[in-house]
Write a protein that holds these residues in place. Sequence first.
Motif, PDB file in Angstrom:
ATOM      1  N   ILE A  95      40.978  39.395  41.973  1.00  0.00           N
ATOM      2  CA  ILE A  95      42.285  39.253  41.314  1.00  0.00           C
ATOM      3  C   ILE A  95      42.612  40.534  40.547  1.00  0.00           C
ATOM      4  CG2 ILE A  95      43.622  37.915  39.648  1.00  0.00           C
ATOM      5  CD1 ILE A  95      41.517  35.624  40.258  1.00  0.00           C
ATOM      6  N   TYR A  96      43.747  41.096  40.865  1.00  0.00           N
ATOM      7  CA  TYR A  96      44.256  42.274  40.150  1.00  0.00           C
ATOM      8  C   TYR A  96      45.425  41.837  39.272  1.00  0.00           C
ATOM      9  CZ  TYR A  96      41.629  45.182  43.459  1.00  0.00           C
ATOM     10  OH  TYR A  96      40.628  45.773  44.199  1.00  0.00           O
ATOM     11  N   PRO A  97      45.338  41.985  37.968  1.00  0.00           N
ATOM     12  CA  PRO A  97      46.503  41.695  37.116  1.00  0.00           C
ATOM     13  C   PRO A  97      47.675  42.592  37.505  1.00  0.00           C
ATOM     14  CG  PRO A  97      44.516  41.902  35.791  1.00  0.00           C
ATOM     15  CD  PRO A  97      44.157  42.376  37.168  1.00  0.00           C
ATOM     16  N   GLU A 113      50.186  45.388  37.967  1.00  0.00           N
ATOM     17  CA  GLU A 113      50.192  46.833  37.675  1.00  0.00           C
ATOM     18  C   GLU A 113      48.851  47.324  37.131  1.00  0.00           C
ATOM     19  OE1 GLU A 113      53.698  48.454  35.812  1.00  0.00           O
ATOM     20  OE2 GLU A 113      54.820  46.614  36.185  1.00  0.00           O
ATOM     21  N   ASP A 114      47.758  46.741  37.609  1.00  0.00           N
ATOM     22  CA  ASP A 114      46.420  47.171  37.186  1.00  0.00           C
ATOM     23  C   ASP A 114      45.611  47.515  38.425  1.00  0.00           C
ATOM     24  OD1 ASP A 114      44.217  47.767  35.704  1.00  0.00           O
ATOM     25  OD2 ASP A 114      43.857  45.741  34.949  1.00  0.00           O
ATOM     26  N   THR A 115      44.753  48.536  38.311  1.00  0.00           N
ATOM     27  CA  THR A 115      43.898  48.921  39.430  1.00  0.00           C
ATOM     28  C   THR A 115      42.489  48.363  39.279  1.00  0.00           C
ATOM     29  OG1 THR A 115      43.375  51.014  38.298  1.00  0.00           O
ATOM     30  CG2 THR A 115      45.193  51.035  39.877  1.00  0.00           C
ATOM     31  N   ALA A 116      42.173  47.774  38.137  1.00  0.00           N
ATOM     32  CA  ALA A 116      40.889  47.090  37.942  1.00  0.00           C
ATOM     33  C   ALA A 116      41.072  45.615  38.279  1.00  0.00           C
ATOM     34  CB  ALA A 116      40.402  47.261  36.509  1.00  0.00           C
ATOM     35  N   SER A 117      39.970  44.940  38.613  1.00  0.00           N
ATOM     36  CA  SER A 117      40.095  43.570  39.106  1.00  0.00           C
ATOM     37  C   SER A 117      39.092  42.635  38.439  1.00  0.00           C
ATOM     38  CB  SER A 117      39.897  43.539  40.623  1.00  0.00           C
ATOM     39  OG  SER A 117      38.585  43.971  40.969  1.00  0.00           O
ATOM     40  N   LEU A 118      39.332  41.357  38.636  1.00  0.00           N
ATOM     41  CA  LEU A 118      38.442  40.280  38.190  1.00  0.00           C
ATOM     42  C   LEU A 118      37.944  39.534  39.418  1.00  0.00           C
ATOM     43  CD1 LEU A 118      40.850  38.907  35.428  1.00  0.00           C
ATOM     44  CD2 LEU A 118      38.770  40.229  34.980  1.00  0.00           C
ATOM     45  N   PHE A 119      36.733  38.974  39.332  1.00  0.00           N
ATOM     46  CA  PHE A 119      36.198  38.167  40.433  1.00  0.00           C
ATOM     47  C   PHE A 119      36.080  36.724  39.970  1.00  0.00           C
ATOM     48  CE2 PHE A 119      32.535  36.136  42.526  1.00  0.00           C
ATOM     49  CZ  PHE A 119      32.994  36.172  43.837  1.00  0.00           C
ATOM     50  N   LEU A 120      36.559  35.818  40.825  1.00  0.00           N
ATOM     51  CA  LEU A 120      36.493  34.388  40.530  1.00  0.00           C
ATOM     52  C   LEU A 120      35.754  33.705  41.682  1.00  0.00           C
ATOM     53  CD1 LEU A 120      37.363  32.067  38.650  1.00  0.00           C
ATOM     54  CD2 LEU A 120      39.479  31.904  39.987  1.00  0.00           C
ATOM     55  N   ALA A 121      34.552  33.209  41.388  1.00  0.00           N
ATOM     56  CA  ALA A 121      33.749  32.557  42.439  1.00  0.00           C
ATOM     57  C   ALA A 121      34.457  31.292  42.924  1.00  0.00           C
ATOM     58  CB  ALA A 121      32.365  32.223  41.890  1.00  0.00           C
ATOM     59  N   GLN A 122      34.697  31.253  44.223  1.00  0.00           N
ATOM     60  CA  GLN A 122      35.396  30.118  44.830  1.00  0.00           C
ATOM     61  C   GLN A 122      35.193  30.191  46.351  1.00  0.00           C
ATOM     62  OE1 GLN A 122      39.975  29.217  44.843  1.00  0.00           O
ATOM     63  NE2 GLN A 122      39.160  28.645  42.830  1.00  0.00           N
ATOM     64  N   PRO A 123      34.089  29.672  46.854  1.00  0.00           N
ATOM     65  CA  PRO A 123      33.773  29.797  48.288  1.00  0.00           C
ATOM     66  C   PRO A 123      34.854  29.169  49.175  1.00  0.00           C
ATOM     67  CG  PRO A 123      31.858  29.065  47.045  1.00  0.00           C
ATOM     68  CD  PRO A 123      33.014  28.974  46.111  1.00  0.00           C
ATOM     69  N   ARG A 124      35.278  29.932  50.150  1.00  0.00           N
ATOM     70  CA  ARG A 124      36.274  29.470  51.108  1.00  0.00           C
ATOM     71  C   ARG A 124      36.080  30.224  52.420  1.00  0.00           C
ATOM     72  NH1 ARG A 124      40.064  26.325  48.741  1.00  0.00           N
ATOM     73  NH2 ARG A 124      40.514  26.569  46.514  1.00  0.00           N
ATOM     74  N   ASP A 125      36.746  29.711  53.459  1.00  0.00           N
ATOM     75  CA  ASP A 125      36.773  30.448  54.718  1.00  0.00           C
ATOM     76  C   ASP A 125      37.925  31.427  54.696  1.00  0.00           C
ATOM     77  OD1 ASP A 125      34.581  29.248  55.865  1.00  0.00           O
ATOM     78  OD2 ASP A 125      35.738  27.649  56.835  1.00  0.00           O
ATOM     79  N   ALA A 126      37.671  32.633  55.175  1.00  0.00           N
ATOM     80  CA  ALA A 126      38.695  33.663  55.273  1.00  0.00           C
ATOM     81  C   ALA A 126      38.893  34.031  56.733  1.00  0.00           C
ATOM     82  CB  ALA A 126      38.295  34.891  54.467  1.00  0.00           C
TER      83      ALA A 126
END
Length: 217
Positions: free
Chosen positions: A183-185, A187-200
């Motif tokens: 997840i990128y807020p 206008e931000d180039t840094a990101s957050l990770f949210l564990a949530q297993p899914r098929d991509a």
Amino acid sequence: MRPQRTKNILVLTTAAAAAALLLSGCGAGAAQPQSTTGPAAPTASASSPSNSSGASADESASAPSSAPPGAQPTTQSGPALCKAAGLTASTDSTGGGAAGSVYQQLILTNSGTGPCLLKGYAGVSLTADANGEPIGAPATRDESIPVTDVLLAPGQAGTAVLRYTQAANYTDCTRVPAAGLRIYPPEDTASLFLAQPRDACSNAGINLLIIEAFQAK
């Protein structure tokens, strides 16, 4: 009588010569005023300084004007945009699902010590792990909800609806397991990770995610 006559003639001749000299002297003196009125050049040269001063006045008049006194540069005021370093991410899946899709609230909470502004759309992708590269296409934007300024005091949160479509719905999907969401807020180039297993889907042409603009919670 001749000597007396000769003497008279000499006297007359001498007088005539003296008169001639006197007349020639007067004529020479009368010519001098003409020589004194001749030098008219100084009068013409005296007008040159006025011309040069007029030129300098024109130049100064055409010179660019300086900035108005007291003008201040434009500066941005108000809280800065929220950044990943001062946010925490979570989801609320109580929105349910329909036709193979899951609707959830993406929640970003201000974990910093000062207020910040959350405005616009988050960048969201499925990823293999916390440090992995995104898998497939990133979330597309649902622009049916207008963008608003969401001011977050410390501890406050903003939310955006995130829709995930099951990868199994696409017969041409090359399914790849994803560990969660990157997840990128806005206008931000840094990101957050949210564990949530899914098929991509590794296919870049398949969009499994749709995101709305942030709103106040």
